[in-house]
Design an enzyme around this catalytic site. Sequence first.
Site, PDB file in Angstrom:
ATOM      1  N   ASP A 161       0.852  -1.183   0.000  1.00 16.15           N
ATOM      2  CA  ASP A 161       0.000   0.000   0.000  1.00 16.15           C
ATOM      3  C   ASP A 161       0.894   1.241   0.000  1.00 16.15           C
ATOM      4  O   ASP A 161       2.064   1.172   0.407  1.00 16.15           O
ATOM      5  CB  ASP A 161      -0.893  -0.017   1.240  1.00 16.15           C
ATOM      6  CG  ASP A 161      -1.859   1.156   1.281  1.00 16.15           C
ATOM      7  OD1 ASP A 161      -2.355   1.545   0.209  1.00 16.15           O
ATOM      8  OD2 ASP A 161      -2.092   1.686   2.371  1.00 16.15           O
ATOM      9  N   ASP A 453      -2.610  -0.811   5.776  1.00 18.36           N
ATOM     10  CA  ASP A 453      -3.036  -0.331   7.087  1.00 18.36           C
ATOM     11  C   ASP A 453      -4.528  -0.075   7.184  1.00 18.36           C
ATOM     12  O   ASP A 453      -5.037   0.148   8.272  1.00 18.36           O
ATOM     13  CB  ASP A 453      -2.290   0.960   7.448  1.00 18.36           C
ATOM     14  CG  ASP A 453      -2.548   2.078   6.444  1.00 18.36           C
ATOM     15  OD1 ASP A 453      -3.194   1.815   5.412  1.00 18.36           O
ATOM     16  OD2 ASP A 453      -2.095   3.218   6.687  1.00 18.36           O
ATOM     17  N   ASP A 457      -7.434  -2.730   2.764  1.00 20.10           N
ATOM     18  CA  ASP A 457      -6.309  -3.655   2.548  1.00 20.10           C
ATOM     19  C   ASP A 457      -6.569  -5.034   3.146  1.00 20.10           C
ATOM     20  O   ASP A 457      -5.838  -5.981   2.839  1.00 20.10           O
ATOM     21  CB  ASP A 457      -5.032  -3.084   3.179  1.00 20.10           C
ATOM     22  CG  ASP A 457      -4.652  -1.739   2.598  1.00 20.10           C
ATOM     23  OD1 ASP A 457      -4.687  -1.597   1.373  1.00 20.10           O
ATOM     24  OD2 ASP A 457      -4.321  -0.829   3.389  1.00 20.10           O
TER      25      ASP A 457
END
Length: 719
Positions: A161, A453, A457
Site C-alpha cells: 500500500d 493499514d 487492505d
Amino acid sequence: MLTGEPFAATKHTERLPEETGPADRANVAFSGTFVGSGRGKGVVFATGGSTTLGEINALVQGPQGKSPLQLLTHDLERRIGLLVLAALVFIFIAGLVLGNDLSTMFRTAVGLAVATIPESLPIVLTVALSLGVSRMASRNAIIRTLPAVETLGSTNVIGSDKTGTLTENRLTVERIWTTEGLLHIADGNDGGGRTDSALVRAVLRAGALTNEATPSSEDEDLEYSGDAVDAAMAKAAVSRAAISEAERTALPVAHQPYEPHLRYSQTVHADAGGRRTLYVKGSPEAVLDAADSIARGDGTVPLDKSLVHAANEAMGRDGLRVIATGSRVLADDEELPAVLPAPTGLTFLGLEGMTDPPRPGAADAVAACRRAGIRVLMITGDHPVTATAIAARLGLTTERTALTGAEMADLDDHMLAARLEQTGVAARVSPADKLRIVHVLQGTGQIVAVTGDGINDAPALKAAAIGVAMGKAGTDVAREAADVVLTDDNFATIVNAVEQGRVTFAAIRKTTYFLLSTGAAALVAVTLSVFAGTPLLFLPVQMLWMNVVTNGVQDIALAFEPAEGDELTRPPRSPSDGILSRTLWFRAGITGAWMALAVILSFIVELHAGYPEIHARTLALTMFVMLSFFQVFSSRAEHKSLFQLRLLANKPLLYTSLGALVLHWAAMTWPVSAGLLQLTPLTTWEWLLCTAVGSTVLIIVEAEKAVRRFTHRNDTPAA
C-alpha cells in the site's frame, strides 16, 4: 478509510455512471467513514453486508491456505515416511531370509526407524521459528503466526500500500511557486527559514493565517492536528520562521472557513498598527478568479493567469496537491459585514505544492528488496498521478502511467498477469481489485506478501502468503487480518524481517540436511551389514543410543546459527524448491554414503582382525559419532566455507556437540552404562583413528563447496 488517501473526499449530488468505482463515487457517503465537514441529508440505500464495508468483510472471511513452509514440511514428512518404511520392510525381510531370528530383526527395524526418522524436526522447526519471532520483535516486527517468519524470507513479490506504508500518511509542503521561481523546501526547521525571500514568506503567512490547524505537540518538532492541508501549511510557515505560533493563533477580525462548494477560505487579520489584511487560501482557480494582480519582489503587476496555470499543471503532473494564496489590504473605512462576501481585488501571492512524502529510508528499502531479488509493486486506492509520482521517487518505476481498477475490469487473469509484469503501480483499485491482483500473482507461482493499514487492505492481507499490517496508524481490521504487525509502520522494517526470515529458513534447511544425511548414513550402513553377511552392525539399544549422541540436541542447537551476512544479496528461494536445495540433496547423498561406507568398513576390518563383536561395534558406533560430530559443523553454511565462520558464533552448537562426545565416552567407560549398551572402552589410538576418519567428512564437504564456487565463477559472464 476505503482508499487510503490522506485527505477527505468532497461529496456532491450529481449523477455518476453506474460503472464508477467506489473510489470515485463522489455522490455516495460510505458506511464506516467519517464526515469531516459540511452539512447535508442522505438516503440510506444499503445496509449491513450490502454496503461497501460489508463487501470487504465478506472478502476477508475467505479461506486462508497453508504457508509455503507448511506445504514443504508436509511433503518432506510424507516422502521420508514412505522411504524409511519401504527400507525397513526390505531390511526386515532380507534379514529373515539370511537367517536372522524374527525377534532380532524386529528390534533392529524399530531401532533403525528411531535412528533414521528425523523425529526432532518438528521441534527444530518450532525452535527456529520461535527464534525468528524473537529476533523480528527486536526489530519492530511482531509475528502473529509462526509460519510467517519463514514465509517472509521466501517472498519474491511485495504488494505494498502507498499511504502510511511507503509514505508518512501526512501532507507536507514541498514546493512553493512565486513569480521569483520554484522553491523546493524541506519538512521541518532546517535553518533555511531565515533566508527565504519576502515573497515566499508572504505565501507561507497567508497559508498559515487562513488556517484552523491546532498544535498537537509542544516540543521542537511541532506537529499539528486538524485538516491535513491546514496542518501542512501551518507547519511549513512556523518551521521556516515566516510567522510565530502566537501570531498564527491570534483571533482574527473576521473569518470564513473552507467550504467545498466555494473552494476557498478567507480571514481578516489586523497588525499592531491596526492595518487590516484579507487573506485567502483555496484552489488555484478560485483564487485566480478573485485576483487582478500578482505579487513580485518589487511590487505588484497585472495578473498573468497563463503563468500561474503553467506552474499549477507542472506541480499537478508531479502528483502534488496545489493550494493558492492571495491577499488584499483593506481600506481604513471599509466595513466588514457579519458574513464575509466573496473576495475580489486580490493580489495573487503564489502556490504551495504538498504531498504525502515517502518515509525516510523507504527508497533504500525498495533498493534493498531489488538487490535481494524481491519485486515491489505499489497497490493503492490513491489517484494514479499521485501514485506514479511517489513510485518514481521511490525507484519503483520510471513510467508515468499506472494500471487502474477500471483497466483491470477489461482484462482476464492471463492478460492481467502480463500487465502486472510491465508496471510497478496499480492505482485507483478497490479492495476486490487488490484481492484479485494477489490471486493472479499467486497463480503464476509467486510467493506474495502484502502490506497495508486500512480496511480496504484487509482482504488482500488475509489472502496473501504473508500479510503485513501497520501497528501505529493501521486499523484493527488490518491488524487482525495480517500475519505480521510493524510497530514502527516503516516499510524499511520489512527488509529487516525478510533478512531474518531467510536466516530462519536457512537454519531449518541446514538442520534438515544434517538429520537426513546422518539418518541416511545409518540406514545404508545397517543395510550393507545385513547383505554382507556379517553380524548385526548395531544392536537395537545401540541404535537408540546413537540417536541420542549424534542428533539428540545438536540439531536443535543448529537452529541457533546466526546470519551469514549475504542473505539480502541472494535471490529468493524458488517456489519449486523443497526444504533442501539440489545442492544439499547431492551433498547429503555423498556424505551419507561416505559415512555409511566408513562405518561398515571399520566394523568389517575389526572383525577380520580378530576383535570380538562388542569391540568392533563400539569402534563402529564411535566412528559414526565422530563422523556426525564433524558433519554438524559442516552443516553450518550451505555456500560459505566453514573456515569463514567464527567458531563461537554458535556457542550452543559447540557446547552440545562437545557434550555429546563426553557423554559417549562416559557411557563406554562407566561399567553400568557400558553393560546396558554392550560397549567397551577404546584405546587412545582408536579414538584418534575415529577422529581422523570423522574429519574426512569436512574435507569432502569443503572440496564440494570449492568446486561449486569455482564452477559458478567460471559460469558467470563477464561484465
